[in-house]
Design a protein around this motif. Structure first.
Motif, PDB file in Angstrom:
ATOM      1  N   THR A  73       0.908  -1.286  -0.185  1.00  0.00           N
ATOM      2  CA  THR A  73       0.010  -0.087   0.117  1.00  0.00           C
ATOM      3  C   THR A  73       0.853   1.270   0.143  1.00  0.00           C
ATOM      4  O   THR A  73       0.633   2.154  -0.593  1.00  0.00           O
ATOM      5  CB  THR A  73      -0.829  -0.021   1.247  1.00  0.00           C
ATOM      6  N   ASN A  76       2.532   1.314  -3.655  1.00  0.00           N
ATOM      7  CA  ASN A  76       1.551   1.445  -4.698  1.00  0.00           C
ATOM      8  C   ASN A  76       0.538   2.452  -4.493  1.00  0.00           C
ATOM      9  O   ASN A  76      -0.292   2.771  -5.317  1.00  0.00           O
ATOM     10  CB  ASN A  76       1.100   0.158  -5.259  1.00  0.00           C
ATOM     11  N   ASP A  78      -2.448   1.531  -3.286  1.00  0.00           N
ATOM     12  CA  ASP A  78      -3.831   0.800  -3.582  1.00  0.00           C
ATOM     13  C   ASP A  78      -4.015   0.089  -2.324  1.00  0.00           C
ATOM     14  O   ASP A  78      -3.072  -0.173  -1.278  1.00  0.00           O
ATOM     15  CB  ASP A  78      -3.332  -0.352  -4.579  1.00  0.00           C
ATOM     16  N   SER A  80      -4.621  -2.917  -0.001  1.00  0.00           N
ATOM     17  CA  SER A  80      -4.146  -4.137   0.261  1.00  0.00           C
ATOM     18  C   SER A  80      -5.019  -4.877   1.395  1.00  0.00           C
ATOM     19  O   SER A  80      -5.356  -4.425   2.388  1.00  0.00           O
ATOM     20  CB  SER A  80      -2.814  -4.295   0.745  1.00  0.00           C
TER      21      SER A  80
END
Length: 199
Positions: A73, A76, A78, A80
């Protein structure tokens, strides 16, 4: 006016701190280097570390899968997710969310003990499988009795016996279906309760 603003801000800070500590799940905020910026008491209890703030996340999470979720996380940005089964049989689920860029905190993770939920779900699956298996016997018996009766070869006493068999097996099927309906109702109430708790 300034005094009132400071007082209001202090009240908000205290409320946030109370909510943070009262959460039933472990909550940990990490920086870009994966050091703990903030953590609530539940996270401390789950990891067994009384004072996690300032420490490297790698030192606190023995399960590498959990650490890698935070790492992904932060790298990126994003969401997780990870689920791990601990040596003592407990099951933990983790969700990590990136925080806005520019702050000293990079991500926040919510660590939840789902052991009871998983055991309940396992019991439910076993129960449904058992009931499905149990239904095969009365269905097969009723089908065989109906076939014999449809042939017209059964005498009066045998017909009465087959009708009794159909009645008994029908009652058995009704009991099993009632059990399934009870289970569905319990699950529905449990979901409603969980939603009320989460509201």
């Amino acid at each position: 006016s300034l005094s009132r603003a400071v007082s209001l801000a202090e009240d908000e800070r205290r409320m946030t701190a109370i909510v943070f500590e009262r959460l039933p799940d472990g909550l940990a905020v990490v920086d870009a280097k994966l050091h703990i910026v903030e953590a609530n008491e539940r996270f401390s209890l789950m990891t067994g570390v009384p004072t996690p703030v300032g420490r490297a996340l790698y030192d606190l999470l023995r399960e590498r899968t959990l650490y890698e979720a935070f790492e992904a996380t932060v790298r990126n940005r994003d969401v997780s997710e990870a689920t791990v089964r601990l040596e003592d049989g407990r099951i933990w689920a983790l969700v990590v969310q990136a925080l806005p860029a520019g702050s000293r905190a990079a991500a926040v993770g919510v660590l939840r003990d789902i052991s009871v939920l998983e055991r309940t779900e396992s019991m439910r699956r076993t129960f449904v499988a058992d009931v499905s298996h149990e239904l095969r016997t009365p269905i097969a018996s009723i089908a065989a009795a109906a076939e014999t009766l449809s042939d017209g070869a059964a005498d009066k006493s045998e017909t009465a016996e087959l009708l009794g068999l159909i009645r008994r097996q029908s009652d058995r099927m009704r009991e099993l279906i009632d059990d399934l309906m009870d289970l569905a109702q319990i699950e529905s109430q449990a979901k409603e309760f969980a939603q009320m708790k989460g509201a």
